[in-house]
Design a protein around this motif. Sequence first.
Motif, PDB file in Angstrom:
ATOM      1  N   VAL A 227       0.836  -1.199   0.000  1.00 49.69           N
ATOM      2  CA  VAL A 227       0.000   0.000   0.000  1.00 49.69           C
ATOM      3  C   VAL A 227       0.872   1.249   0.000  1.00 49.69           C
ATOM      4  O   VAL A 227       1.772   1.391   0.827  1.00 49.69           O
ATOM      5  N   LEU A 228       0.578   2.148  -0.926  1.00 48.31           N
ATOM      6  CA  LEU A 228       1.215   3.448  -0.965  1.00 48.31           C
ATOM      7  C   LEU A 228       0.251   4.468  -0.358  1.00 48.31           C
ATOM      8  O   LEU A 228      -0.897   4.586  -0.792  1.00 48.31           O
ATOM      9  N   PHE A 229       0.725   5.204   0.646  1.00 47.29           N
ATOM     10  CA  PHE A 229      -0.053   6.277   1.246  1.00 47.29           C
ATOM     11  C   PHE A 229       0.490   7.597   0.708  1.00 47.29           C
ATOM     12  O   PHE A 229       1.669   7.908   0.889  1.00 47.29           O
ATOM     13  N   VAL A 230      -0.366   8.347   0.043  1.00 50.95           N
ATOM     14  CA  VAL A 230       0.025   9.638  -0.524  1.00 50.95           C
ATOM     15  C   VAL A 230      -0.535  10.724   0.387  1.00 50.95           C
ATOM     16  O   VAL A 230      -1.737  10.929   0.479  1.00 50.95           O
ATOM     17  N   GLY A 231       0.374  11.410   1.068  1.00 50.22           N
ATOM     18  CA  GLY A 231      -0.029  12.414   2.045  1.00 50.22           C
ATOM     19  C   GLY A 231       0.263  11.943   3.451  1.00 50.22           C
ATOM     20  O   GLY A 231      -0.072  10.806   3.823  1.00 50.22           O
ATOM     21  N   ALA A 232       0.909  12.794   4.239  1.00 52.24           N
ATOM     22  CA  ALA A 232       1.308  12.428   5.598  1.00 52.24           C
ATOM     23  C   ALA A 232       0.726  13.392   6.618  1.00 52.24           C
ATOM     24  O   ALA A 232       1.361  13.736   7.605  1.00 52.24           O
ATOM     25  N   GLY A 233      -0.507  13.831   6.351  1.00 47.05           N
ATOM     26  CA  GLY A 233      -1.247  14.597   7.332  1.00 47.05           C
ATOM     27  C   GLY A 233      -1.935  13.659   8.301  1.00 47.05           C
ATOM     28  O   GLY A 233      -1.633  12.454   8.351  1.00 47.05           O
ATOM     29  N   PRO A 234      -2.887  14.159   9.084  1.00 49.97           N
ATOM     30  CA  PRO A 234      -3.543  13.308  10.097  1.00 49.97           C
ATOM     31  C   PRO A 234      -4.145  12.027   9.531  1.00 49.97           C
ATOM     32  O   PRO A 234      -3.978  10.946  10.109  1.00 49.97           O
ATOM     33  N   TYR A 235      -4.838  12.100   8.399  1.00 47.91           N
ATOM     34  CA  TYR A 235      -5.495  10.911   7.854  1.00 47.91           C
ATOM     35  C   TYR A 235      -4.495   9.921   7.277  1.00 47.91           C
ATOM     36  O   TYR A 235      -4.634   8.706   7.453  1.00 47.91           O
ATOM     37  N   GLY A 236      -3.476  10.431   6.603  1.00 48.13           N
ATOM     38  CA  GLY A 236      -2.468   9.538   6.062  1.00 48.13           C
ATOM     39  C   GLY A 236      -1.656   8.858   7.147  1.00 48.13           C
ATOM     40  O   GLY A 236      -1.417   7.639   7.104  1.00 48.13           O
ATOM     41  N   LEU A 237      -1.225   9.614   8.152  1.00 49.47           N
ATOM     42  CA  LEU A 237      -0.432   9.037   9.237  1.00 49.47           C
ATOM     43  C   LEU A 237      -1.237   8.029  10.046  1.00 49.47           C
ATOM     44  O   LEU A 237      -0.734   6.966  10.425  1.00 49.47           O
ATOM     45  N   SER A 238      -2.491   8.359  10.327  1.00 45.45           N
ATOM     46  CA  SER A 238      -3.332   7.464  11.114  1.00 45.45           C
ATOM     47  C   SER A 238      -3.513   6.121  10.416  1.00 45.45           C
ATOM     48  O   SER A 238      -3.346   5.055  11.025  1.00 45.45           O
ATOM     49  N   ALA A 239      -3.830   6.159   9.120  1.00 41.81           N
ATOM     50  CA  ALA A 239      -4.051   4.922   8.375  1.00 41.81           C
ATOM     51  C   ALA A 239      -2.752   4.145   8.167  1.00 41.81           C
ATOM     52  O   ALA A 239      -2.720   2.911   8.286  1.00 41.81           O
ATOM     53  N   ALA A 240      -1.665   4.853   7.871  1.00 41.33           N
ATOM     54  CA  ALA A 240      -0.388   4.179   7.650  1.00 41.33           C
ATOM     55  C   ALA A 240       0.095   3.490   8.924  1.00 41.33           C
ATOM     56  O   ALA A 240       0.642   2.372   8.883  1.00 41.33           O
TER      57      ALA A 240
ATOM     58  N   VAL B 106       4.470   8.728   1.314  1.00 40.90           N
ATOM     59  CA  VAL B 106       5.161   9.796   0.599  1.00 40.90           C
ATOM     60  C   VAL B 106       4.497  11.135   0.923  1.00 40.90           C
ATOM     61  O   VAL B 106       3.266  11.258   0.882  1.00 40.90           O
ATOM     62  N   GLY B 107       5.308  12.130   1.247  1.00 44.36           N
ATOM     63  CA  GLY B 107       4.780  13.455   1.548  1.00 44.36           C
ATOM     64  C   GLY B 107       5.638  14.124   2.604  1.00 44.36           C
ATOM     65  O   GLY B 107       6.716  13.636   2.954  1.00 44.36           O
ATOM     66  N   ARG B 108       5.157  15.219   3.121  1.00 36.41           N
ATOM     67  CA  ARG B 108       5.823  15.869   4.247  1.00 36.41           C
ATOM     68  C   ARG B 108       4.947  15.695   5.464  1.00 36.41           C
ATOM     69  O   ARG B 108       3.757  16.055   5.431  1.00 36.41           O
ATOM     70  N   PRO B 109       5.462  15.127   6.557  1.00 39.57           N
ATOM     71  CA  PRO B 109       4.638  14.934   7.746  1.00 39.57           C
ATOM     72  C   PRO B 109       3.966  16.236   8.188  1.00 39.57           C
ATOM     73  O   PRO B 109       4.639  17.230   8.429  1.00 39.57           O
TER      74      PRO B 109
ATOM     75  N   PRO C 134      -2.480  24.892  21.375  1.00 39.47           N
ATOM     76  CA  PRO C 134      -1.629  25.587  20.397  1.00 39.47           C
ATOM     77  C   PRO C 134      -1.310  24.676  19.213  1.00 39.47           C
ATOM     78  O   PRO C 134      -1.096  23.471  19.376  1.00 39.47           O
ATOM     79  N   LEU C 135      -1.290  25.262  18.043  1.00 36.19           N
ATOM     80  CA  LEU C 135      -0.946  24.522  16.835  1.00 36.19           C
ATOM     81  C   LEU C 135       0.356  23.755  17.005  1.00 36.19           C
ATOM     82  O   LEU C 135       0.456  22.572  16.650  1.00 36.19           O
ATOM     83  N   ALA C 136       1.382  24.407  17.547  1.00 35.19           N
ATOM     84  CA  ALA C 136       2.700  23.782  17.669  1.00 35.19           C
ATOM     85  C   ALA C 136       2.655  22.533  18.535  1.00 35.19           C
ATOM     86  O   ALA C 136       3.380  21.569  18.287  1.00 35.19           O
ATOM     87  N   LEU C 137       1.779  22.530  19.549  1.00 34.27           N
ATOM     88  CA  LEU C 137       1.697  21.374  20.438  1.00 34.27           C
ATOM     89  C   LEU C 137       1.124  20.166  19.707  1.00 34.27           C
ATOM     90  O   LEU C 137       1.618  19.040  19.868  1.00 34.27           O
ATOM     91  N   PHE C 138       0.104  20.375  18.892  1.00 31.64           N
ATOM     92  CA  PHE C 138      -0.460  19.232  18.172  1.00 31.64           C
ATOM     93  C   PHE C 138       0.495  18.753  17.087  1.00 31.64           C
ATOM     94  O   PHE C 138       0.571  17.543  16.817  1.00 31.64           O
ATOM     95  N   ARG C 139       1.238  19.654  16.484  1.00 31.75           N
ATOM     96  CA  ARG C 139       2.251  19.214  15.523  1.00 31.75           C
ATOM     97  C   ARG C 139       3.303  18.361  16.211  1.00 31.75           C
ATOM     98  O   ARG C 139       3.756  17.342  15.652  1.00 31.75           O
ATOM     99  N   ASP C 140       3.687  18.739  17.421  1.00 34.06           N
ATOM    100  CA  ASP C 140       4.645  17.935  18.182  1.00 34.06           C
ATOM    101  C   ASP C 140       4.060  16.560  18.501  1.00 34.06           C
ATOM    102  O   ASP C 140       4.766  15.545  18.453  1.00 34.06           O
ATOM    103  N   TYR C 141       2.767  16.543  18.838  1.00 32.06           N
ATOM    104  CA  TYR C 141       2.116  15.248  19.097  1.00 32.06           C
ATOM    105  C   TYR C 141       2.175  14.369  17.856  1.00 32.06           C
ATOM    106  O   TYR C 141       2.477  13.167  17.941  1.00 32.06           O
ATOM    107  N   ALA C 142       1.881  14.935  16.688  1.00 31.69           N
ATOM    108  CA  ALA C 142       1.886  14.140  15.457  1.00 31.69           C
ATOM    109  C   ALA C 142       3.263  13.561  15.178  1.00 31.69           C
ATOM    110  O   ALA C 142       3.392  12.420  14.721  1.00 31.69           O
ATOM    111  N   GLU C 143       4.306  14.335  15.470  1.00 33.78           N
ATOM    112  CA  GLU C 143       5.664  13.833  15.278  1.00 33.78           C
ATOM    113  C   GLU C 143       5.957  12.724  16.284  1.00 33.78           C
ATOM    114  O   GLU C 143       6.587  11.703  15.950  1.00 33.78           O
ATOM    115  N   TRP C 144       5.533  12.889  17.537  1.00 36.19           N
ATOM    116  CA  TRP C 144       5.683  11.838  18.556  1.00 36.19           C
ATOM    117  C   TRP C 144       4.940  10.583  18.127  1.00 36.19           C
ATOM    118  O   TRP C 144       5.478   9.464  18.219  1.00 36.19           O
TER     119      TRP C 144
END
Length: 384
Positions: A9-22, A35-38, A86-96
């Motif tokens: 499976v190729l996941f195109v997009g690394a936003g919330p939906y792509g990361l969650s499914a991958a 593939v994408g930018r987290p 804060p936006l930055a906090l949720f971005r940090d969570y996604a990276e974690w």
Amino acid sequence: MDDALSTNVLFVGAGPYGLSAAALARERGMDTQVVGRPMGFWYEHMPEGMLLRSGTDWHLDAAGVHTFEAYLRERGLTRDEVVPIPLALFRDYAEWFRRVKQVTVRLEHVLDITRRDGGFDAELTGGGHIHAQAVVAAPGVGYFRQVPGWAAGVPEARATHSAGLVRFDALAGRRVLIVGGRQSAYEWAALLAEHGADRVDIVHRHPVPRFEAVSWKFFDDCVEGTLRVAGWWRRMTATERNAIVTQCWQAGRGTLEPWLPARLNPEVVHVWPDAEIVHARGGEGDDAVRVTLSGAESLTADQVVFATGFAPDLARVPYLAGLLDRIATREGFPLLDENFQTSVPGLYLTGFAASQDFGPFLGFVKAAPASATILVRHLQARLG
């Protein structure tokens, strides 16, 4: 193309939906490529200092383990310390989340996807190719920005969609016109005022929205229904769907966050409700943009910001161009089956692109784990 990388499976997009499914696919033992930018849209099109409207119970983990609240506990933070988030906090969570789930992302973009050997071939910006049995794409809303027709009369250098304005220092001492009257319009006005804008005018066709706390708990029932009943949204009556759409509209658009008014400096921010722009001119060279409102008032601005939202149009997603003639659509959205699969077997679309067939809550992070659960369950059955 024989040296192309192969994957289940190729996941195109690394936003919330792509990361969650991958992440879920990887946990289920599937061979994946992402593939994408987290969280690319969250970094490139959302400004520093932005506050989220979500609660701490919104997260990415379909397994319910590595949630946002689990991340807060690990950091020793309480709900009261982080709300509004804060936006930055949720971005940090996604990276974690990506790190603990061991989801590796190729920092490239997909240029084109074509059918090949019963699967798909994806061409990457780096020149490589990935051959996949199935493709899950989560195109971000950045592809779907909408602006009014008269925007064509404003020079490109003088106009931007709110998703294209994430840094405000260059507008210090300048006059800014914001078109639109929902959360992004008022929050961008607050941020502009805080970054030294000389004047900010907000123009919208409706009355001034309410500023008060709202509950998003009704999303819980929507997500649970989506998981419990295949095709839950499309099985509802039109009356039932309209009731949920109305709830979403009232919570997300008719009501804005209560912390906003205190940040709208009345000496800088001026609001023009129940008005629309009937004429725009100027903006060439050093000239300001001059607009006329429906009430005959005139405003001048050095920059025009369109906080006018997003409208579906799958034709704007460049990497789908090679498959577009095979993807059935309605009103710009893809027609999806009960598992997020398009009319092209093996091609799945999720996130905002799925909101017509699965409900408006698919435009929010809240539904990402449910989408991942349904997608991965079907992928397992399809691929064995």
